[in-house]
Design an enzyme around this catalytic site. Structure first.
Site, short mmCIF file in Angstrom:
data_model
loop_
_atom_site.label_atom_id
_atom_site.label_comp_id
_atom_site.label_asym_id
_atom_site.label_seq_id
_atom_site.Cartn_x
_atom_site.Cartn_y
_atom_site.Cartn_z
N LYS A 35 0.83 -1.22 0.00
CA LYS A 35 0.00 0.00 0.00
C LYS A 35 0.86 1.27 0.00
O LYS A 35 0.59 2.20 -0.73
CB LYS A 35 -0.91 0.04 1.24
CG LYS A 35 -1.97 -1.04 1.29
CD LYS A 35 -2.99 -0.77 2.39
CE LYS A 35 -2.39 -0.71 3.78
NZ LYS A 35 -1.88 -2.01 4.28
N ARG A 92 11.44 -2.26 10.61
CA ARG A 92 10.45 -1.61 11.47
C ARG A 92 10.29 -2.37 12.78
O ARG A 92 10.32 -3.60 12.79
CB ARG A 92 9.10 -1.56 10.75
CG ARG A 92 8.83 -0.23 10.09
CD ARG A 92 7.63 -0.29 9.20
NE ARG A 92 6.38 -0.59 9.90
CZ ARG A 92 5.18 -0.39 9.36
NH1 ARG A 92 5.07 0.10 8.15
NH2 ARG A 92 4.09 -0.69 10.04
P1 AMP Z 1 0.78 0.95 9.16
O1 AMP Z 1 2.05 1.65 8.83
O2 AMP Z 1 -0.39 1.44 8.35
O3 AMP Z 1 0.92 -0.55 9.14
O4 AMP Z 1 0.43 1.35 10.69
C1 AMP Z 1 1.34 1.07 11.72
C2 AMP Z 1 0.60 1.02 13.06
O5 AMP Z 1 0.01 2.30 13.34
C3 AMP Z 1 -0.55 0.03 13.16
O6 AMP Z 1 -0.11 -1.28 13.42
C4 AMP Z 1 -1.34 0.64 14.32
O7 AMP Z 1 -0.70 0.40 15.56
C5 AMP Z 1 -1.24 2.14 14.03
N1 AMP Z 1 -2.33 2.60 13.14
C6 AMP Z 1 -2.20 3.08 11.87
N2 AMP Z 1 -3.39 3.39 11.35
C7 AMP Z 1 -4.32 3.09 12.30
C8 AMP Z 1 -5.74 3.15 12.35
N3 AMP Z 1 -6.47 3.59 11.30
N4 AMP Z 1 -6.35 2.77 13.49
C9 AMP Z 1 -5.65 2.34 14.56
N5 AMP Z 1 -4.31 2.22 14.57
C10 AMP Z 1 -3.63 2.60 13.46
#
Ligand code: AMP
Length: 219
Positions: free
Chosen positions: A17, A162
C-alpha cells in the site's frame, strides 16, 4: 489539469500500500495520507502522544478509534485535501472509523475504495524481509537493499527493520486485519464503492493495474 481523487486503499500489511499510494499520489497529484507515517513521525518527535502511540504500534495493536479519527479529521479539513482530494492509506481500519469517515466526507464523498489484494503467504514473506528509511519512509527489502550500506538512496536516512515487523507483532497485525479491517471490504462493496485489484507481482505492473482500474471507474 489532472482531476483530483478521493480514494481509500485497503489491503493487508505488506500488500504494498505504501509504495503504491506514493506512486498514485504523484499520478493523481493528491496528498498521500498515511496514518502509520503520521504516527511514526509523532514517535520520532518524542512527544507525549508519540510515546503512547509507540506502545500500541510496537505491540501490533490498533490505536483507539477516537484518537486516530481525531488525527485524520484534522488532516482532511486542510485546503489541499478539500480542493484536490487524497489517498488514504491505513485508514479506515475498523467499522467505526469507516462510519465516521462517511460522515466527515459527507459533502465530498469518496470516489472509490481499492482493495489491494495479496495472499497472506506472500505478505508474510514480504514483511519479514522489509526494511524502511527512518526519515522518508522509502521501502527496501533484504533482496533489494539501498545502494550503500543501508543508507537511503533518496534522502540519506538510515534504513532499518520496522519495530513492528517482528514475528509476534506481524502475526498480531495480520490477525487484527482479518478481524477488524477485512470486513470493510464487504462494507464498501455494499455501498458500491469497492474495487479489488490484484497486488501480487512486480510493483510497476501493479501500479499500471491500479491506474487503469481507477481511471476506468472514473470515466
Ligand atoms: P501501518 O504503517 O499502516 O501498518 O500502521 C502502523 C501502526 O500504526 C498500526 O499497526 C497501528 O498500531 C497504528 N495505526 C495506523 N493506522 C491506524 C488506524 N487507522 N487505526 C488504529 N491504529 C492505526
Amino acid at each position: 489539469m489532472i482531476p483530483g481523487a478521493r480514494l481509500v486503499m485497503l489491503g493487508r500489511q505488506g500488500a504494498g500500500k505504501g509504495t503504491q499510494c506514493t506512486r498514485l499520489s504523484r499520478h493523481f497529484v493528491v496528498p498521500h495520507i498515511s496514518t502509520g507515517d503520521m504516527l511514526r513521525a509523532a514517535v520520532k518527535e518524542g512527544t507525549e502522544f508519540g510515546r503512547k502511540a509507540q506502545e500500541y504500534m510496537s505491540a501490533g495493536e490498533l490505536l483507539p478509534d477516537d484518537i486516530i479519527i481525531g488525527i485524520v479529521e484534522e488532516r482532511l479539513v486542510k485546503d489541499d485535501t478539500r480542493e484536490r482530494g487524497y489517498i488514504l492509506d491505513g485508514f479506515p481500519r475498523t467499522e467505526e472509523q469507516a462510519e465516521t469517515l462517511a460522515t466527515i466526507t459527507g459533502e465530498q464523498p469518496l470516489d472509490m475504495v481499492v482493495d489491494l489484494d495479496v495472499p497472506t503467504d506472500v505478505v508474510l514473506g514480504r514483511l519479514a524481509s522489509r526494511r524502511v528509511c527512518v526519515d522518508c519512509g522509502a521501502n527496501y527489502s533484504v533482496q533489494t537493499p539501498p545502494k550503500h550500506n543501508w543508507t537511503c538512496d533518496h534522502c540519506g536516512g538510515e534504513v532499518i527493520q520496522r519495530e513492528d515487523d517482528t514475528e509476534e507483532a506481524i502475526q498480531r497485525r495480520l490477525d487484527l486485519y482479518e478481524e477488524e479491517t477485512a470486513p470493510l471490504v464487504d462494507w464498501y462493496r455494499k455501498r458500491d464503492l469497492l474495487m479489488v485489484v490484484d497486488g501480487d507481482g512486480d510493483a510497476d505492473e501493479v501500479t499500471a493495474r491500479l491506474v487503469r482500474a481507477i481511471e476506468s471507474a472514473r470515466t
